[in-house]
Design an enzyme around this catalytic site. Sequence first.
Site, PDB file in Angstrom:
ATOM      1  N   ASP A  89       0.819  -1.209   0.000  1.00 10.85           N
ATOM      2  CA  ASP A  89       0.000   0.000   0.000  1.00 10.85           C
ATOM      3  C   ASP A  89       0.856   1.263   0.000  1.00 10.85           C
ATOM      4  O   ASP A  89       1.943   1.306   0.576  1.00 10.85           O
ATOM      5  CB  ASP A  89      -0.892  -0.007   1.246  1.00 10.85           C
ATOM      6  CG  ASP A  89      -1.847   1.161   1.294  1.00 10.85           C
ATOM      7  OD1 ASP A  89      -2.719   1.245   0.415  1.00 10.85           O
ATOM      8  OD2 ASP A  89      -1.708   1.999   2.202  1.00 10.85           O
TER       9      ASP A  89
ATOM     10  N   GLU B 199       0.963  -0.678  -5.148  1.00 10.47           N
ATOM     11  CA  GLU B 199      -0.036   0.359  -5.391  1.00 10.47           C
ATOM     12  C   GLU B 199       0.744   1.669  -5.541  1.00 10.47           C
ATOM     13  O   GLU B 199       1.024   2.350  -4.559  1.00 10.47           O
ATOM     14  CB  GLU B 199      -1.033   0.452  -4.238  1.00 10.47           C
ATOM     15  CG  GLU B 199      -2.163   1.423  -4.541  1.00 10.47           C
ATOM     16  CD  GLU B 199      -2.616   2.235  -3.333  1.00 10.47           C
ATOM     17  OE1 GLU B 199      -3.631   2.924  -3.450  1.00 10.47           O
ATOM     18  OE2 GLU B 199      -1.947   2.189  -2.293  1.00 10.47           O
TER      19      GLU B 199
END
Length: 999
Positions: free
Chosen positions: A668, A721
């Site tokens: 993330d 990401e």
Amino acid sequence: MTPRPESSGSRPKGTAGEKIPEQPTAAQQKSATKKTAVPKQGAAKKAAPAKATAKKAAAAKTTVGKTVAKKAATKKAAAEKTAVEQPAAGTATAKKTAAKKAAVKKSAAKKATTVKATAARTTAVKAAASKSTAAETVAGKAAAAKSPAAKTTAKKAPAKKAGTAERAAATTTGAEAVAKKATPAKATAKKAAAKKTATAKKTATATSTVTESPAKKTTAGKASADEAVAKKSAAKKAPARKAPARKAPAGQAPAGDAGSAQVVPPEMEVAVSPAVDAVDRERLLAGTHHAPHSVLGAHPVPGGIAFRAFRPYALSVTVVSGELRAELHNDGEGFFSGLLPLREVPAYRLIVEYEGTVLETEDAYRFLPTLGDLDLHLIGEGRHEELWTALGAHPTTHEGVTGTRFAVWAPNARGVRVTGTFNFWDGTGHVMRSLGSSGVWELFLPDVGEGELYKFEITRPDGSKTQRADPMARRTEVPPATSSVITSSEYEWGDAEWLARRAEAPAHEAPFSVYEIHLPSWRPGLTYRQLAEQLPGYVKNLGFTHVELMPVAEHPFGGSWGYQVTGFYAPTARLGTPDDFRYLVDSLHRAGIGVLMDWVPAHFPRDDWALAEFDGRPLYEHEDPLRAAHPDWGTLEFDFGRNEVRNFLVANAVYWCEEFHIDGLRVDAVASMLYLDYSREPGQWTPNEHGGRENLDAVAFLQEMNATVYRRVPGVVTIAEESTAWDGVTRATHHKGPSGFGGLGFGLKWNMGWMHDSLQYMSHEPVHRKYHHGEMTFSMVYAYSENYVLPISHDEVVHGKRSLVSKMPGDWWQQRAGVRSYLGFMWAHPGKQLLFMGQEFAQGAEWSEAHGPDWWLLDPGYGAEPDHRGVRDLVRDLNTVYRATPALWRLDTDPAGFEWIVGDAAADNVLAFLRLDPEGVPVLAVSNFAPVTRQDYRLGVPDDVPAWHEALNTDAARYGGSDVINPDPVKPEPQPWHGRPASIRLTLPPLATVWLRPA
């Protein structure tokens, strides 16, 4: 240690008639039996002290009735006179050693002095009536002072005469010298004057009772610490030479055989006080002692073995070793100590009496460290790839004893203690030791096992204290509770076949269709094991190859969806235990479904019981406040340049893959890690050493993490990401790009640009889409720069962004048709697919973690149920055809796998392209994003395909469409079109995508 009731037969038995020692009352002390202990090895009698020089000479038995002046009958032993006679020329010099049997040799270099024995008639009756504390001995009317070093010194007297007998009395250890055999009181009293056996100094601070072997044919008498008094000794005693005490390595001497414990002859050692000195006492009480094992436990000292225990709230502590039992003296404030005349540290246990209960346990401070030099070296270097096996709390068997070993990294702490349910959250008595410069603190606690709650009580550099959850905890309490839980895994995996198969092909060359879910809200209220009964079947039925779990690691605030992690090594306890989570992963694997997990190494929350300023100073976060504070989320960023912090995160990635069989990590917020100026204004960030904005520490961390995970766990995939144009996210770490950096080493990257552009295009009214046609085609400009995943994730269906179907313009029919056409286009586009839960059946509302997907939309009793079920059926068929068609996934990252047919039909809102497998077998994908049917729409095609037939049509009636289809095979015509030698004429349904493949 938590007090518990004594079980039947738990206390070791003594000899016949012996009672377990207790703290005597004043009345009991006054009525004590008048006994004078006689040492087992004849210390007071001086019987044959020189026999030690003879090879394996048997110890001569000393009888009470024999004269003190009797000479030893050994050939090689020099005759020695008793303490009553005037010694001949020469003064005996005591040569002391703890490893050998003590030998006393006469020194010919010195002249003997005349002995004047003034206290010859000290009797056992008077000694028993006298009271002495642990620190003093009455000699006449003067009290001898005990030195801070606990050495026994003699009281000054005008006459400078010291006799051998008095030196023997001065060196006799503790409260009538523990472990002596007691002779009948009457016989002792008779011989007292002749032998001068009054013990003038009391060094042991314990009331000690030792049970000797029954074979010795004598019962051990109870020698009270208050009984040894030499009342009238006025002569000055010659200071005895002190033998250096052996230092036990790491605070612990090797344990000897309790049954063969050797008693040290009292005349050979000058005893010291075993009590904890004032400085150590203060540090232990304050919780700032770095080496408690060097003070507490059992240690060789002059005069024997000193036993020290720190047991707050205990009434008494007794040492038990085989048949030996010795109650330690209560020194106050929870400290207990005693000196036993043993040659080496025996294996022993402690009997601790609390109010209302008695506990028998091991001494936590008798054990060697549970971490070795290699562990500490690797931690310091930041290279311990199995860090979770070294730090944290681990139930284990250490030196043959079951318990739990605790270890925590806190280099700035002044002291660390373990606190938990096992000590009623009072860690005073459980002080951890510092393992050198590593910054690691460690303690092994016997009899503490799985399921206990714990935290670390840390004394900060400023002296204040804080209780912290274990950063390495592998299990936690259910939030909002914050304690860590001792755990160990007993799970037996059943996914060996899956693990062997998953490494057969890399992710970017295999079918990869992902269903993203938030476990707590997918079916609210279900546990990991209950989810394991429903989730695998549902996902398998829809045809997805993988599930991606939003963060599973423990997090205090459910509204963060798991993206603000406090327990990086613990699956959230909201849904069950770590083994329950293993069961869920195992069930998915056995159903043929891979498991990806969102992993959050970019930042952590500021909770004062977690990682923030863990040991009183910035530790896991960067020491520069501007670098540490994350401007968007109010959290703290990790200090990726610190070895131990980088190790904490790299090992964490490996941990999830190895311990929980996770098949991939979706990392993330990578962009926030890569750029120093991320969400920061000028003046709020400092350039790197080259003057750039790249976070070089973060780059090095991501490269190391990827390289380590791929090396250790074959078949896994890491996914970034990352929303910027950073070069080489999915390039190998050793291949440098134009920017001069090696690749970050990820396997896949989310294509955030495609997602934003395509959703923007679909949100326009069809009549306006011709002006935005490039938003659907631009992705092919950079499609092969990285290995991409096309994500329709949770981020796109929350916070006012609306659900996928609600983004579509038009009425309800057009919205559903728009979703179906969009999904058909997405599954055919180069790249892997990801779809968030609820979007597979066109949920109209945004996702909420509080209630999850609107499953009621699929209830047959609901009027619009066929509309939602039709979209879900389409998703199932998309996955089925996709997995069976290599052209749609085999060359996702190779330009040879894609060819435009028409990409510029903006006025028609039409896109058409070919997907090819390595053998050149094509699939034709055509999307019509206009709400009108286009009859006989001509498209150029290769001339080597004799006929095409529909493999999938998103407008089919079973999906809720208008059922405009091409039921028959479509044959090419020799008319060139779109730069192709042949062409076909198709009927294009409204707002639909059609897949055709060779008939």
